[in-house]
Design a protein around this motif. Sequence first.
Motif, mmCIF file in Angstrom:
data_model
loop_
_atom_site.group_PDB
_atom_site.id
_atom_site.type_symbol
_atom_site.label_atom_id
_atom_site.label_comp_id
_atom_site.label_asym_id
_atom_site.label_seq_id
_atom_site.Cartn_x
_atom_site.Cartn_y
_atom_site.Cartn_z
ATOM 1 N N HIS A 123 0.659 -1.073 0.085
ATOM 2 C CA HIS A 123 -0.092 0.019 -0.061
ATOM 3 C C HIS A 123 0.752 1.218 0.067
ATOM 4 N N ASN A 124 1.461 1.617 -1.062
ATOM 5 C CA ASN A 124 2.288 2.704 -1.233
ATOM 6 C C ASN A 124 1.928 4.129 -0.917
ATOM 7 N N GLN A 125 0.298 4.420 -0.866
ATOM 8 C CA GLN A 125 -0.354 5.489 -0.652
ATOM 9 C C GLN A 125 0.015 6.107 0.711
ATOM 10 N N ARG A 126 0.563 5.049 1.674
ATOM 11 C CA ARG A 126 0.967 5.639 2.931
ATOM 12 C C ARG A 126 2.030 6.552 2.726
ATOM 13 N N LEU A 127 2.900 5.925 1.764
ATOM 14 C CA LEU A 127 4.575 6.507 1.728
ATOM 15 C C LEU A 127 4.695 7.729 0.808
ATOM 16 N N MET A 128 3.810 8.088 0.219
ATOM 17 C CA MET A 128 3.970 9.221 -0.510
ATOM 18 C C MET A 128 4.189 10.620 0.041
ATOM 19 N N PRO A 129 5.148 11.404 -0.207
ATOM 20 C CA PRO A 129 5.399 12.422 0.561
ATOM 21 C C PRO A 129 4.352 13.518 1.094
ATOM 22 N N PRO A 130 3.388 13.570 -0.038
ATOM 23 C CA PRO A 130 2.284 14.682 0.436
ATOM 24 C C PRO A 130 1.302 13.802 1.312
ATOM 25 N N HIS A 131 1.155 12.785 1.440
ATOM 26 C CA HIS A 131 0.546 11.844 2.250
ATOM 27 C C HIS A 131 0.794 11.970 3.524
ATOM 28 N N VAL A 132 2.267 11.601 3.713
ATOM 29 C CA VAL A 132 3.010 11.690 4.990
ATOM 30 C C VAL A 132 2.769 13.067 5.614
ATOM 31 N N LYS A 133 3.054 14.050 5.012
ATOM 32 C CA LYS A 133 3.049 15.497 5.491
ATOM 33 C C LYS A 133 1.538 15.866 5.785
ATOM 34 N N LYS A 135 -0.490 13.741 7.115
ATOM 35 C CA LYS A 135 -1.006 13.037 8.505
ATOM 36 C C LYS A 135 -0.231 13.904 9.699
ATOM 37 N N GLU A 136 0.994 14.501 9.191
ATOM 38 C CA GLU A 136 1.727 15.076 10.172
ATOM 39 C C GLU A 136 0.707 16.233 10.624
ATOM 40 N N ILE A 137 0.271 16.848 9.730
ATOM 41 C CA ILE A 137 -0.370 18.213 9.965
ATOM 42 C C ILE A 137 -1.796 18.024 10.694
ATOM 43 N N LEU A 138 -2.323 16.777 10.429
ATOM 44 C CA LEU A 138 -3.867 16.557 11.036
ATOM 45 C C LEU A 138 -3.298 16.144 12.655
ATOM 46 N N GLU A 139 -2.084 15.308 12.764
ATOM 47 C CA GLU A 139 -1.558 14.989 14.176
ATOM 48 C C GLU A 139 -1.249 15.985 15.020
ATOM 49 N N SER A 140 -1.056 17.139 14.377
ATOM 50 C CA SER A 140 -0.395 18.398 15.174
ATOM 51 C C SER A 140 -1.766 18.875 15.934
ATOM 52 N N GLY A 141 -3.044 18.343 15.519
ATOM 53 C CA GLY A 141 -4.248 18.927 16.164
ATOM 54 C C GLY A 141 -4.613 20.404 15.845
ATOM 55 N N ARG A 142 -3.961 21.149 15.010
ATOM 56 C CA ARG A 142 -4.362 22.288 14.838
ATOM 57 C C ARG A 142 -5.579 22.749 13.902
ATOM 58 N N LEU A 143 -5.899 21.631 13.333
ATOM 59 C CA LEU A 143 -7.105 21.771 12.563
ATOM 60 C C LEU A 143 -8.452 21.199 13.177
ATOM 61 N N GLY A 144 -7.972 20.520 14.565
ATOM 62 C CA GLY A 144 -9.161 19.953 15.038
ATOM 63 C C GLY A 144 -9.354 18.685 14.612
ATOM 64 N N ARG A 145 -10.759 18.213 14.902
ATOM 65 C CA ARG A 145 -11.186 17.005 14.386
ATOM 66 C C ARG A 145 -11.709 16.924 12.914
ATOM 67 N N VAL A 146 -11.279 15.666 12.375
ATOM 68 C CA VAL A 146 -11.662 15.743 10.830
ATOM 69 C C VAL A 146 -13.286 15.448 10.760
ATOM 70 N N LEU A 147 -14.119 16.149 10.199
ATOM 71 C CA LEU A 147 -15.561 15.925 10.166
ATOM 72 C C LEU A 147 -16.043 15.288 8.708
ATOM 73 N N THR A 148 -15.882 15.791 7.858
ATOM 74 C CA THR A 148 -16.103 15.020 6.672
ATOM 75 C C THR A 148 -14.919 15.037 5.652
ATOM 76 N N PHE A 149 -15.002 14.220 4.489
ATOM 77 C CA PHE A 149 -14.041 14.153 3.609
ATOM 78 C C PHE A 149 -14.471 13.452 2.361
ATOM 79 N N ARG A 150 -13.618 13.622 1.346
ATOM 80 C CA ARG A 150 -13.722 12.871 0.064
ATOM 81 C C ARG A 150 -12.482 12.436 -0.356
#
Length: 339
Positions: A123-133, A135-150
Amino acid sequence: MSKIRVAVFGCGAIAQRRHIPEYASNPNVELVAFADPNKQRAEEVAAEYGGKAYENYEDILKNEKLDAVSVCTPNYLHAPMTIAAANAGLHVLVEKPMAVTAEEGEQMIEAAAKNNVYLMVGHNQRLMPPHVKAKEILESGRLGRVLTFRTSFGHPGPEGWSLDGRDSWFFRKDEALMGAMGDLGVHKSDFIRYLLNDEVVEVAGFIGTIHKEDTDVDDNATCIVRMKSGAIGTLMASWTHYKGGDNGTVLWCENGVVKIGTGQGDEVIVELTNGTVETYKVGAMATNEKQVPSGVIDDFVQSIITKTPPTISGEEGLRSLKVILGAFESQDTGSIVKL
């Protein structure tokens, strides 16, 4: 340290474009053998990279001294080949979808555990640099909870990617069992689980063959998923994005929105509710046209060298597969499936 001796089962597009060259460029690896029912294909690869060509993977297991294998074959062969290799005491990197049924996935995980070897899913999607970045941004907590997505993954189909073009196994139901969903959808179910660090608990799937002729595998799917956290979103897989292919994800959070791969494709854009906009250019995403190293091979090799279980484990691959299988069940029954 002696090199890790690797064999590759299946010498089609994914093997030739990712696995084999990435093993070849890893200084800790020696490519020992290649198997393909089209022996000429195995011979061409062996001539280029060294090692021996076989028609049959069982002969490799009998005759070669190995440490690990990559399984790059049609979907229906993933489980039997993985189990045979694990039973031979070898670490296995298997392409996605790891299997075509949940039972097969469980048997693969058991075989690896019983033989004390690693099982990793590509599952290479996990390792693509934009995806890793992202995840880092979400985990920083600055954006709060993810509510919806596509999240979606679409391209024109395997015709242009597979070495066999329109005659590829991708279009044969008995070998592929699933089309765009097994090819692209499972990448997205894996990615959203990884990105949100969350599990899909319910799925509704609209899956069909809309445009590809002479095949009964799905070429399009749109799924609605509910996560354990309560977040809801859509997951889309398509083989009919003839123009404007897509590997984009948008997450609407309490304090703003995160857009991944929607602009230039290599960007993460964060738009906060306070008006700030941040753009991160962190390296390209791999596409069919532009192969950048996937990171999967190096990760697998690193796991073996450091004796560290792979993060993209068989268990992870199975959870991602179950989302897709649930979507097919939903399409078949017309109901929402609880996972």
